[in-house]
Design a protein around this motif. Structure first.
Motif, PDB file in Angstrom:
ATOM      1  N   LEU A  50       0.823  -1.205   0.000  1.00  0.00           N
ATOM      2  CA  LEU A  50       0.000   0.000   0.000  1.00  0.00           C
ATOM      3  C   LEU A  50       0.859   1.258   0.000  1.00  0.00           C
ATOM      4  O   LEU A  50       0.593   2.204  -0.765  1.00  0.00           O
ATOM      5  CB  LEU A  50      -0.922  -0.007   1.222  1.00  0.00           C
ATOM      6  N   ILE A  51       1.887   1.291   0.848  1.00  0.00           N
ATOM      7  CA  ILE A  51       2.773   2.454   0.912  1.00  0.00           C
ATOM      8  C   ILE A  51       3.447   2.690  -0.433  1.00  0.00           C
ATOM      9  O   ILE A  51       3.587   3.839  -0.892  1.00  0.00           O
ATOM     10  CB  ILE A  51       3.824   2.266   2.025  1.00  0.00           C
ATOM     11  N   SER A  52       3.844   1.616  -1.088  1.00  0.00           N
ATOM     12  CA  SER A  52       4.501   1.732  -2.392  1.00  0.00           C
ATOM     13  C   SER A  52       3.537   2.283  -3.438  1.00  0.00           C
ATOM     14  O   SER A  52       3.925   3.111  -4.277  1.00  0.00           O
ATOM     15  CB  SER A  52       5.048   0.370  -2.828  1.00  0.00           C
ATOM     16  N   VAL A  53       2.295   1.829  -3.402  1.00  0.00           N
ATOM     17  CA  VAL A  53       1.292   2.339  -4.345  1.00  0.00           C
ATOM     18  C   VAL A  53       1.071   3.835  -4.128  1.00  0.00           C
ATOM     19  O   VAL A  53       0.985   4.619  -5.086  1.00  0.00           O
ATOM     20  CB  VAL A  53      -0.035   1.565  -4.189  1.00  0.00           C
ATOM     21  N   ILE A  54       0.999   4.243  -2.864  1.00  0.00           N
ATOM     22  CA  ILE A  54       0.830   5.670  -2.557  1.00  0.00           C
ATOM     23  C   ILE A  54       2.047   6.460  -3.025  1.00  0.00           C
ATOM     24  O   ILE A  54       1.923   7.536  -3.628  1.00  0.00           O
ATOM     25  CB  ILE A  54       0.599   5.873  -1.044  1.00  0.00           C
ATOM     26  N   TYR A  55       3.230   5.932  -2.758  1.00  0.00           N
ATOM     27  CA  TYR A  55       4.470   6.611  -3.168  1.00  0.00           C
ATOM     28  C   TYR A  55       4.522   6.781  -4.681  1.00  0.00           C
ATOM     29  O   TYR A  55       4.878   7.859  -5.197  1.00  0.00           O
ATOM     30  CB  TYR A  55       5.670   5.801  -2.675  1.00  0.00           C
ATOM     31  N   LYS A  56       4.170   5.736  -5.418  1.00  0.00           N
ATOM     32  CA  LYS A  56       4.228   5.806  -6.873  1.00  0.00           C
ATOM     33  C   LYS A  56       3.274   6.847  -7.444  1.00  0.00           C
ATOM     34  O   LYS A  56       3.534   7.423  -8.503  1.00  0.00           O
ATOM     35  CB  LYS A  56       3.918   4.432  -7.474  1.00  0.00           C
ATOM     36  N   LYS A  57       2.193   7.097  -6.736  1.00  0.00           N
ATOM     37  CA  LYS A  57       1.249   8.121  -7.185  1.00  0.00           C
ATOM     38  C   LYS A  57       1.935   9.491  -7.237  1.00  0.00           C
ATOM     39  O   LYS A  57       1.715  10.275  -8.176  1.00  0.00           O
ATOM     40  CB  LYS A  57       0.042   8.153  -6.238  1.00  0.00           C
ATOM     41  N   PHE A  58       2.788   9.764  -6.276  1.00  0.00           N
ATOM     42  CA  PHE A  58       3.381  11.100  -6.170  1.00  0.00           C
ATOM     43  C   PHE A  58       4.677  11.244  -6.960  1.00  0.00           C
ATOM     44  O   PHE A  58       5.133  12.370  -7.184  1.00  0.00           O
ATOM     45  CB  PHE A  58       3.622  11.443  -4.700  1.00  0.00           C
ATOM     46  N   VAL A  59       5.271  10.136  -7.383  1.00  0.00           N
ATOM     47  CA  VAL A  59       6.508  10.244  -8.165  1.00  0.00           C
ATOM     48  C   VAL A  59       6.285   9.942  -9.640  1.00  0.00           C
ATOM     49  O   VAL A  59       7.199  10.115 -10.446  1.00  0.00           O
ATOM     50  CB  VAL A  59       7.601   9.299  -7.611  1.00  0.00           C
ATOM     51  N   SER A  60       5.094   9.487 -10.001  1.00  0.00           N
ATOM     52  CA  SER A  60       4.796   9.166 -11.395  1.00  0.00           C
ATOM     53  C   SER A  60       4.003  10.308 -12.015  1.00  0.00           C
ATOM     54  O   SER A  60       3.122  10.893 -11.377  1.00  0.00           O
ATOM     55  CB  SER A  60       3.992   7.867 -11.501  1.00  0.00           C
ATOM     56  N   VAL A  61       4.309  10.610 -13.254  1.00  0.00           N
ATOM     57  CA  VAL A  61       3.539  11.605 -13.986  1.00  0.00           C
ATOM     58  C   VAL A  61       2.295  10.943 -14.550  1.00  0.00           C
ATOM     59  O   VAL A  61       2.137   9.716 -14.503  1.00  0.00           O
ATOM     60  CB  VAL A  61       4.382  12.211 -15.120  1.00  0.00           C
ATOM     61  N   CYS A  62       1.415  11.742 -15.068  1.00  0.00           N
ATOM     62  CA  CYS A  62       0.221  11.196 -15.711  1.00  0.00           C
ATOM     63  C   CYS A  62       0.650  10.213 -16.775  1.00  0.00           C
ATOM     64  O   CYS A  62       1.536  10.521 -17.592  1.00  0.00           O
ATOM     65  CB  CYS A  62      -0.593  12.337 -16.323  1.00  0.00           C
TER      66      CYS A  62
END
Length: 505
Positions: free
Chosen positions: A215-227
């Motif tokens: 879950l933490i990784s999914v949240i992290y990827k949201k903020f470091v990935s562009v659209c």
């Protein structure tokens, strides 16, 4: 096991005189002797087994039983229902699951029985006991097989990724058939040999920790990935091959598909296998509907009913209120995890999110390879928790009056894992088999049996048939039958029409 007669006519187990007496009662309970209870000040005091598992460990075990592989498909579910509708559905299903557990615990409270099979025996005699035992066995064997199929398919890819091996690399340690045998013998079987389910609280805690890392990784990827629409093919965070220039990154609050009715009740196992093994062909099987499959996935997101009563049996200072609190906390914790995973997974990939969330991330990303490994650990450590109710059901059906035996205890675990491994390794197309099992056993465990047990066991003097609680239970049972009939109907229609059935190979 020593049993002393008390002055009030009940029997008292004497754990001080026989250290194995508690476990004897747990594994070989018979209604004539051990399902006796004493009521003091209106509260039921169970005398069948003196539990020693703490409140926290019980929460870990039940949460681990709830947590399923379907969490990886919830972001796709949100994409096809919209955020608002998804939240409404998830809340409704969580409440229904809590109500179902309430029915089970209420029935157990009335008669002092904390075994699913013996509740069936109390309600309908031997046929009820056999029915409950068979349903639990079939359902949990299906769940174990699903988990091991995930190990068989995903673990080779993780090993190849971590060792930077080519996809066509051929060796025994990247062969899924060998890997599930190794995992079963080295990890699952030793945990399955444990005498008490409560001991698995530690491994359940590790399993949940792995899912928290996911879950933490999914949240992290949201903020470091562009659209994803704007991402270049060199972006290491996403799998660019699944996008096209026409896609947009816009969150939908409500999405309604008019074809929902077509596949409203496809079974959990059918959905699970398509999620993992043929996600790209999912729309073909289900008449190109994208929204409808979300309902069965969410409907079974909180299935834990075969494990509720065994966990209740081993609970320290047991009471209905205490166990209901454990259930409510576990359901709430999983609700939060499900919701956060769905929201952040969806807001990372929007409408292009796939039915298996991990497939959206690049296979060269080290962090996501570790996440995949963590998910595999979580799935593997869930199997022993699922195994315990099956063994208990087998003991109830085949050896109801026998004392505890290590040979019997170990043999049942070995045989169960042997059968499941054979299914996973050699059956080329198992989706339809477990689709039918899931369509019959899951609605029975969630809706039908808890409601029927409640109606039959709770005395009419306390709650007449026309009382609101009994009417609610009847509606609950009717909902289960409707769900089951529709599920079986769609499976039969699929078989009759000759639709191509593609499963794991």
């Amino acid at each position: 096991m020593e049993v002393q007669k008390m002055s009030n006519g009940h029997h008292d187990l004497s754990p001080d005189k026989s250290p194995e007496s508690g476990f004897d009662a747990l594994e070989n309970i018979t209604e004539s002797e051990t399902f006796l209870h004493d009521k003091t000040n209106g509260a039921t005091h169970f005398t069948d087994f003196e539990g020693k598992t703490s409140f926290g460990m019980s929460i870990f075990n039940l949460s681990n039983a709830i947590m399923g592989s379907g969490i990886l498909g919830l972001a796709y579910a949100m994409a096809n229902t919209g955020i608002v509708l998804f939240v409404i559905l998830l809340i409704s299903i969580a409440l229904l699951s809590a109500y179902s557990i309430h029915l089970l615990l209420r029935s157990a409270e009335v008669v002092g029985i904390r075994a699913y099979e013996q509740l069936g025996n109390h309600a309908f005699g031997t046929p009820g006991k056999i029915l409950a035992g068979c349903v639990i066995t079939l359902h949990n064997i299906g769940a174990m097989s699903t988990y091991l199929f995930i190990v068989k398919i995903e673990l080779p890819h993780v090993i190849q990724g971590l060792m930077e091996l080519p996809d066509d690399y051929n060796a025994w340690f990247v062969n899924g058939k060998y890997l599930i045998i190794i995992v079963s013998v080295a990890i699952i079987l030793p945990l399955g040999f444990m005498k008490r389910l409560g001991y698995l609280g530690y491994t359940s805690g590790l399993s949940l920790s792995c899912m928290v890392f996911f879950l933490i990784s999914v949240i992290y990827k949201k903020f470091v990935s562009v659209c994803p629409v704007e991402a270049s093919k060199n972006d290491i965070f996403v799998n660019e091959s699944i996008y096209n220039s026409a896609d947009t990154c816009e969150a939908k609050f409500i999405t309604v598909n008019p074809q929902v009715r077509d596949i409203y009740c496809q079974s959990y196992y059918q959905v699970s296998f398509w999620l993992y093994f043929k996600p790209n062909e999912f729309n073909f099987l289900f008449f190109k509907s994208q929204t409808a499959f979300t309902i069965p996935i969410m409907a079974f997101a909180f299935v834990c009913h075969p494990e509720v009563l065994p966990i209740y049996t081993e609970l320290k200072n047991p009471s209905k209120k205490r166990m209901q609190n454990i259930s409510n906390i576990s359901i709430l914790a999983m609700f939060v995890m499900y919701l956060l995973t769905a929201i952040f997974g969806y807001l990372t990939f929007y409408a292009k999110v796939q039915s298996e969330l991990l497939e959206m991330y690049s296979k060269t990303d080290t962090l996501m390879l570790c996440v995949r490994l963590a998910v595999l650990v979580a799935v593997t450590l869930t199997v022993p928790v699922v195994l315990f109710p099956i063994r208990r059901a087998v003991l109830q059906l085949l050896f109801p009056d026998k004392p505890f035996s290590w040979v019997r205890h170990i043999s049942i675990a070995v045989c169960l894992l042997f059968v499941v491994n054979l299914l996973v390794i050699f059956v080329p197309n198992i989706r339809d088999i477990f689709g039918f099992i899931g369509a019959t056993s899951a609605p029975s465990l969630i809706f039908i049996l808890p409601g029927i047990f409640y109606i039959c066991i709770v005395p009419k003097e306390q709650e007449p048939l026309k009382s609101r609680p009994k009417i609610q239970a009847m509606v609950f049972v009717a909902l289960g039958f409707i769900f089951m009939i529709m599920s079986i109907t769609f499976i039969i229609v699929e078989w009759v029409t000759g639709m191509k059935s593609i499963g794991p190979h």
